[in-house]
Design an enzyme around this catalytic site. Structure first.
Site: not given
Lengths: 307, 307, 307, 307
Positions: D153, D199, D214, D246, D255, D265
């Site tokens: 993503h 996501h 990112h 997260h 990251y 990431e």
């Protein structure tokens, strides 16, 4: 989800002794007991599931699976799919809302392999167990045993695999993610998915109809698979095989038995699937490796211990 | 290390075909080839070991273990322990420096179970492979296969366990970390350690002398055990059992075979030991669980496939 | 263990509020409360430890470490080491049996860095918590929080590192496993071990004497380090840094604070040490990477938040 | 996949030096270089992806993202979605087949936040890298560095989040899996998915349009996250934060930056989503915990280091 079928929503399992079964599914697998009904059925869920329950235990004289239900996007999908199933020559029974507690109407039918399936779109949502929907923590405290994440899929044995393929792929919109094919190009196993999961339902060719191989529950990691195996040993639970990996889907797995003789699987990992993925093919002559990737041979129980 | 014996320093393994064996131990286990000698022996090490080598492969007509050597704190320890061993009625042969390449003199003797062991105190130190001793990185890049960390221990089968216990515990200063005891209180397995490891050498009771069960190599994690099992499958290597856990030591393990039929183990985890720890006892009637914690029964190979 | 010192046996930590501290060490770290004494001190252990306790909490007006004790092989070792310590010009006080509950006599002394240490050889052994010594299961059920395995080591700050090196290496028989050396070849950190562990005690150069950086507890896996970090967040515990890896020892770590401001570490993995291993050296100009391997820089708390 | 959008199909990233970038994405992330074109663009894929490539590197004077493309079920979807996008007042450009090598026509448009997106349905399929589609092994040998599994993503910063929500949810059929909401009930972050993934694209509120936070790549396990962090350190790559978790999606993450300053990431784990899942809400006042679950505060780079 091409036709609106989202995921396995529940499985009703027959058990010989409800108290022993409750202890097994709650204390060992880590499912949460949510409710029971006036038929004496017990309703359980795994902690990441947002619906109220995914496993129903029914006391009976013989073990096995009563039915497996798939949750659909909405009520309209039920009607259109019921119509398509009937067009295939399969009769569909509409069960009323409330027949399963806090569940809407269900469209029930018998697949060509003799197994009973159903579609539903509405069930009470209680949210993830022990987790708020605002600022949710990573996991709930107080989970038991194997801390199973979700009811994931069933593996069933039956005769008419091609009939089931037509039903699940062409009518219900599943993809054939993986298959086992014999030298004559006959399919002897189907791994079907309505989502990104490697399988939501799987079938293996068998002379008899309507046999139940296992209900499977998802764990987060290979570390959790080890702890599950340890718990199986600590609780003197009957193990079938594992920890090991499957060739098919590449999931990391253990098979074991509930006190009634129903086989359970817990697994982690495994491949993902999208609709444009070519069907993965395993050769029937390599079925040992396809099923048990490390041992590369079937144990004798794999083909015989069916309920 | 009560008497100055530090750790397993090397094992010499007989292999039927040196090229096949080299491929197995280097490409699959991930040992690093360090040298060879004019007898054609090949010297290998695992990456975390500071000494030049820990495994010696010797081509022969039959598989098995020639000898296992323990590294001692210093040369003085060799002389004092040799004297104590001789006082036990066991003859000790001093092999000269250089008999094994870049290794100092070795005190060699045959234990009551018929296995050949040796003590040494000096070997060329090349440091951890691929890692500087100043500002060392966490691990070296370029490791192969299972990326075995170190040669860890051997499990051997033989008759006179009590004789070995006297030798290893009373003379060499090992602790009896774990044991298996039959209903008549006879020891049928000994797990002995000179360090914090759960075992540096182990023996199982067997009618014949001098049988070799396996040489074992340490992996960092249960995840590495899974990858090792995957590699066994990908390379069509003969597997014995696993991934699983042992009851004894609780290590997470796989058994498999080198091309000559020598059993290897790779494992991770496992308990630690200090000299004030009570010996852990397993009952011989529960040997299945003691050996294979998840299956809780021995496979038939466990007792028969000895070289 | 060259001179008979086996391992860190206990640490007495000062806490501002005993009830808050008990909750932290029991519910979050997962230590087990074993006893208390008439001074109001609370005695805790981690589950793999065979001795009755390893952490003593004492309520006080300021946080910090009262003393750290090392367990020795036997009582004779205490007398001979006490004599050697006195020969170094350090006074040794013998505390009678029972001064710490169920603990034998202790030889207490102040190291050149101003920290109080003690040696003892006898403490009641209650065995691993929740695990039988016959046919022991892999782990006990009912552990709380981070499920800390053992009290592992302390990191202390003080001025006279060379004095401590003489004391710990030359007198107490520890090895200098790792060190940090500045461009003038002065040692600014010492990692010392009496066993195979990468460190049983560590010191970092600091202008003041007798500062306490952290007490550290061992976890089984990097997965457990993640869950520990999650629990820190779920319980709103003050975190310092992590999950990350140290360069020194390569352990996988988190630093956080107890309610009194004492820093705790939980960690997994890390290198092993034998007496013939060359001391690993880190350059002081790379201290950031030596301490926090991934960030490669110190956070400001590292040098300032000392109790 | 309610409207036929399957998944993130590719991202074109601007890099300052193509050779350095290639080394970063191939040697460190472990992407496989598949092709290049006459504009000098380099095409890369991750090993589990069946399409020929998912990352395109273009040399430029400034870093950032040129565009991100989503793969749709079929060509018909492209036309119907293009029509719906235009109905929203957004112009859509059809780029011809072959403009990206071995890729069919693409429908390109600028979202309300100023980012360029495109839809496509056809790309050459080369299958999983190093894995057969018949009897596939669990993973390919010969992967490099972090062994990234897939391009997963992007997280983008921009102003008109509500405009993007209408576009992605109402037109393109994504679900709003998670959101961050300020005390005035304004959304300040959107996590949108077209699949079971937590996501497929995410947006954070920012004063300027078209900022790139990112591009993210999936790893298999938390163990792989550790090894990725180790590799970042070993290769002196600039790290931003991690390993950590997260709060949003609960993924386990690091990251870091490519040599041009583009943030990457790598992550493992994370929640799953179905269309009937309630949107997970995080409060903007708890954004620290929402983004970095363990530290519970943003680092300053999080809001400033945008390209």
């Amino acid at each position: 989800m091409k036709k609106g079928v989202m995921r396995p929503g529940h499985v009703q399992i027959r058990v010989l002794d409800l108290e022993e079964a409750r202890k097994h599914y709650v204390d060992l697998l880590g499912l949460i007991e949510m409710d029971s009904d006036d038929q004496g059925r017990v309703y359980l869920k795994a902690w990441t599931e947002v619906d109220k329950y995914s496993v129903i235990l029914r006391e009976s004289d013989e073990p096995g699976m009563d039915f497996m239900g798939f949750k659909c996007l909405n009520e309209a999908v039920l009607d259109s799919l019921a119509e398509e199933i009937r067009a295939l020559g399969i009769s569909v029974t509409e069960l009323p809302s409330g027949d399963l507690k806090d569940c809407g109407r269900r469209m029930q039918f018998v697949a060509p392999t003799g197994h009973t399936f159903e579609l539903f779109a509405t069930k009470e949502q209680t949210g993830k167990w022990g987790i708020s929907s605002v600022n949710p923590e990573a996991w709930p405290r107080g989970l038991k045993g194997m801390q199973a994440n979700r009811f994931d899929h069933c593996l069933l044995y039956g005769d008419d695999l091609e009939g089931n393929l037509t039903l699940f792929r062409d009518v219900l919109g599943f993809d054939l993610a993986e298959q086992v094919v014999d030298p004559e190009q006959n399919r002897v196993a189907l791994f079907l998915t309505a989502s990104m999961k490697a399988h939501d339902i799987a079938f293996i060719k068998h002379a008899e109809k309507n046999k139940f191989h296992h209900a499977s529950f998802y764990l987060e990691t290979w570390q959790d698979v080890l702890k599950a195996a340890d718990l199986i040993s600590m609780t003197d639970t009957s193990i079938d095989i594992g920890p090991t990996r499957h060739g098919l889907t590449h999931g990391q797995t253990i098979y074991f038995f509930d006190p009634s003789g129903n086989r359970n699987e817990v697994f982690a990992g495994g491949d993902y699937h999208y609709p444009d993925h070519e069907t993965v093919t395993w050769k029937a002559e390599d079925l040992g490796k396809a099923i048990f990737y490390h041992d590369r041979q079937l144990n004798e129980r794999f083909l015989t211990a069916l309920t």
